[in-house]
Design an enzyme around this catalytic site. Structure first.
Site, PDB file in Angstrom:
ATOM      1  N   SER A   8       0.840  -1.195   0.000  1.00  0.00           N
ATOM      2  CA  SER A   8       0.000   0.000   0.000  1.00  0.00           C
ATOM      3  C   SER A   8       0.877   1.248   0.000  1.00  0.00           C
ATOM      4  O   SER A   8       1.654   1.479   0.928  1.00  0.00           O
ATOM      5  CB  SER A   8      -0.895   0.007   1.234  1.00  0.00           C
ATOM      6  OG  SER A   8      -1.445   1.302   1.395  1.00  0.00           O
ATOM      7  N   HIS A  33      -1.491  -1.224  -4.165  1.00  0.00           N
ATOM      8  CA  HIS A  33      -2.728  -0.809  -3.504  1.00  0.00           C
ATOM      9  C   HIS A  33      -2.712   0.715  -3.315  1.00  0.00           C
ATOM     10  O   HIS A  33      -1.773   1.265  -2.725  1.00  0.00           O
ATOM     11  CB  HIS A  33      -2.819  -1.525  -2.152  1.00  0.00           C
ATOM     12  CG  HIS A  33      -4.088  -1.317  -1.405  1.00  0.00           C
ATOM     13  ND1 HIS A  33      -5.247  -2.009  -1.687  1.00  0.00           N
ATOM     14  CD2 HIS A  33      -4.389  -0.484  -0.381  1.00  0.00           C
ATOM     15  CE1 HIS A  33      -6.204  -1.622  -0.845  1.00  0.00           C
ATOM     16  NE2 HIS A  33      -5.715  -0.681  -0.053  1.00  0.00           N
ATOM     17  N   ASP A  35      -4.724   3.904  -1.864  1.00  0.00           N
ATOM     18  CA  ASP A  35      -5.775   4.316  -0.935  1.00  0.00           C
ATOM     19  C   ASP A  35      -6.225   5.738  -1.239  1.00  0.00           C
ATOM     20  O   ASP A  35      -5.467   6.682  -1.053  1.00  0.00           O
ATOM     21  CB  ASP A  35      -5.245   4.246   0.496  1.00  0.00           C
ATOM     22  CG  ASP A  35      -5.020   2.815   0.936  1.00  0.00           C
ATOM     23  OD1 ASP A  35      -6.010   2.069   1.014  1.00  0.00           O
ATOM     24  OD2 ASP A  35      -3.853   2.443   1.181  1.00  0.00           O
ATOM     25  N   MET A  37      -8.535   8.733  -0.189  1.00  0.00           N
ATOM     26  CA  MET A  37      -9.270   9.206   1.002  1.00  0.00           C
ATOM     27  C   MET A  37      -9.687  10.654   0.802  1.00  0.00           C
ATOM     28  O   MET A  37      -8.909  11.461   0.279  1.00  0.00           O
ATOM     29  CB  MET A  37      -8.372   9.110   2.229  1.00  0.00           C
ATOM     30  CG  MET A  37      -7.828   7.716   2.474  1.00  0.00           C
ATOM     31  SD  MET A  37      -6.911   7.663   4.029  1.00  0.00           S
ATOM     32  CE  MET A  37      -6.308   5.972   3.979  1.00  0.00           C
ATOM     33  N   HIS A  66      -8.494   1.585  -3.688  1.00  0.00           N
ATOM     34  CA  HIS A  66      -9.382   1.396  -2.539  1.00  0.00           C
ATOM     35  C   HIS A  66      -9.974   2.767  -2.230  1.00  0.00           C
ATOM     36  O   HIS A  66      -9.306   3.627  -1.663  1.00  0.00           O
ATOM     37  CB  HIS A  66      -8.546   0.847  -1.373  1.00  0.00           C
ATOM     38  CG  HIS A  66      -9.283   0.715  -0.084  1.00  0.00           C
ATOM     39  ND1 HIS A  66      -8.658   0.475   1.126  1.00  0.00           N
ATOM     40  CD2 HIS A  66     -10.620   0.768   0.208  1.00  0.00           C
ATOM     41  CE1 HIS A  66      -9.555   0.404   2.087  1.00  0.00           C
ATOM     42  NE2 HIS A  66     -10.756   0.589   1.560  1.00  0.00           N
ATOM     43  N   MET A  68     -11.968   5.298  -0.321  1.00  0.00           N
ATOM     44  CA  MET A  68     -12.564   5.592   0.987  1.00  0.00           C
ATOM     45  C   MET A  68     -13.138   6.996   0.884  1.00  0.00           C
ATOM     46  O   MET A  68     -12.630   7.950   1.470  1.00  0.00           O
ATOM     47  CB  MET A  68     -11.495   5.488   2.081  1.00  0.00           C
ATOM     48  CG  MET A  68     -11.145   4.040   2.412  1.00  0.00           C
ATOM     49  SD  MET A  68      -9.544   3.890   3.226  1.00  0.00           S
ATOM     50  CE  MET A  68      -8.497   3.825   1.784  1.00  0.00           C
ATOM     51  N   MET A 137     -11.836  -4.976   5.898  1.00  0.00           N
ATOM     52  CA  MET A 137     -10.969  -4.026   6.611  1.00  0.00           C
ATOM     53  C   MET A 137     -10.684  -4.572   7.999  1.00  0.00           C
ATOM     54  O   MET A 137     -11.608  -4.863   8.762  1.00  0.00           O
ATOM     55  CB  MET A 137     -11.659  -2.669   6.765  1.00  0.00           C
ATOM     56  CG  MET A 137     -11.624  -1.762   5.553  1.00  0.00           C
ATOM     57  SD  MET A 137      -9.990  -1.411   4.864  1.00  0.00           S
ATOM     58  CE  MET A 137      -9.133  -0.655   6.230  1.00  0.00           C
ATOM     59  N   ASP A 175      -7.022  -5.862   4.669  1.00  0.00           N
ATOM     60  CA  ASP A 175      -6.305  -4.585   4.673  1.00  0.00           C
ATOM     61  C   ASP A 175      -6.307  -3.976   6.071  1.00  0.00           C
ATOM     62  O   ASP A 175      -7.366  -3.689   6.628  1.00  0.00           O
ATOM     63  CB  ASP A 175      -7.022  -3.659   3.671  1.00  0.00           C
ATOM     64  CG  ASP A 175      -6.314  -2.329   3.477  1.00  0.00           C
ATOM     65  OD1 ASP A 175      -5.208  -2.155   3.999  1.00  0.00           O
ATOM     66  OD2 ASP A 175      -6.897  -1.477   2.776  1.00  0.00           O
TER      67      ASP A 175
HETATM   68  C1  DX5 Z   1      -6.006   2.126   5.738  1.00  0.00           C
HETATM   69  C2  DX5 Z   1      -5.698   1.712   4.329  1.00  0.00           C
HETATM   70  C3  DX5 Z   1      -4.638   0.717   4.220  1.00  0.00           C
HETATM   71  C4  DX5 Z   1      -3.315   1.108   4.826  1.00  0.00           C
HETATM   72  C5  DX5 Z   1      -2.777  -0.120   5.459  1.00  0.00           C
HETATM   73  O1  DX5 Z   1      -7.205   2.773   5.787  1.00  0.00           O
HETATM   74  O2  DX5 Z   1      -6.841   1.217   3.692  1.00  0.00           O
HETATM   75  O3  DX5 Z   1      -4.466   0.249   2.891  1.00  0.00           O
HETATM   76  O4  DX5 Z   1      -2.377   1.610   3.918  1.00  0.00           O
HETATM   77  O5  DX5 Z   1      -1.645   0.181   6.163  1.00  0.00           O
HETATM   78  P1  DX5 Z   1      -1.035  -0.857   7.201  1.00  0.00           P
HETATM   79  O6  DX5 Z   1      -0.671  -2.073   6.426  1.00  0.00           O
HETATM   80  O7  DX5 Z   1       0.166  -0.122   7.741  1.00  0.00           O
HETATM   81  O8  DX5 Z   1      -2.075  -1.116   8.247  1.00  0.00           O
HETATM   82 ZN    ZN Z   2      -6.474   0.233   1.713  1.00  0.00          ZN
END
Ligand code: DX5
Ligand code: ZN
Length: 217
Positions: A8, A33, A35, A37, A66, A68, A137, A175
């Site tokens: 990620s 991956h 993320d 947000m 992903h 969010m 999650m 994740d």
């Molecule tokens: C958190 C993200 C993850 C994050 C995971 O909301 O969706 O993808 O990067 O990070 P780690 O592996 O450090 O928990």
């Molecule tokens: Zn994620």
């Protein structure tokens, strides 16, 4: 099938992003991956389609977005155009998940649905046929480096049962807080894809760390 590893980028150093992507790519990362947000669905803000489109020029890896974000239906076309191969949104962010899964597939991407720790796997029963991926999650979404919620292991088992009976092609991704302590156990419980942020990019040598975790699997 051996489990896939999806580093990620949230935990990577964006000042050295090309080098960090190369490191995991050369070490055999399966997916990247990404993320997304929005500071609304989750209390953090990352990047949008423009940055992903620029990153697309750096790597042929599978881009695993992903989302969010609230109102994901407004943005899936932009993320597809930016080069995302897989687009996963949160069940909690839309009243019309089945429609959005179908739309993502129409756009030529793999469609995934993510559930927060509070959302039971049973909420997926009526839409599982339309999913290419279920993302469990294992932390509350928003930040890397959080502690794995142990209950998630049971949710992976439940997702495995649901998927085996109804849509065996669908993949299970986990994740949040994944690393050497729980990777093997998650795969045994039925996970197909392990997302790892701080485990990989928090290491001095992300490529070596990825290879080390792969060997543990
Ligand atoms: C958190 C993200 C993850 C994050 C995971 O909301 O969706 O993808 O990067 O990070 P780690 O592996 O450090 O928990
Ligand atoms: Zn994620």
């Amino acid at each position: 099938m051996p489990a896939l590893i999806a580093p990620s980028l949230l935990s990577a150093d964006f000042a050295r992003i090309a080098e960090q992507i190369d490191a995991v790519q050369n070490a055999g990362a399966d997916w990247l991956h990404l993320d997304v947000m929005d500071g609304r669905f989750v209390p953090n803000i990352t990047w949008g389609p423009k940055i992903i489109g620029d990153l697309r020029k750096l790597s042929p890896l599978v881009f695993d977005a992903h989302l969010m974000i609230v109102e994901p239906e407004r943005y899936v076309e932009d993320f597809r155009r930016a080069g995302c191969d897989r687009i996963t949104f949160h069940l909690e962010t839309t009243a019309h998940a089945q429609r959005l899964l179908t739309r993502i597939r129409e756009l030529g991407a793999k469609a995934g649905i993510a559930i927060c720790p509070q959302t039971p796997v049973s909420m997926l029963e009526d839409i599982i046929d339309d999913c290419d991926l279920v993302l469990v999650m294992s932390v509350n979404p928003g930040f890397s480096g959080q502690t794995f919620i142990e209950r998630s292991l049971e949710k992976v088992r439940q997702a495995r049962d649901l998927i085996d009976g109804r849509n065996p092609e669908c993949a299970i991704e986990v994740d949040g807080g994944v690393g050497e302590r729980n990777a093997r156990e998650l795969v045994n419980a039925g996970a197909d894809v392990l997302v790892m942020g701080s485990t990989i990019f928090g290491a001095n040598d992300p490529g070596a760390e990825l290879r080390r975790i792969r060997a543990l699997l």
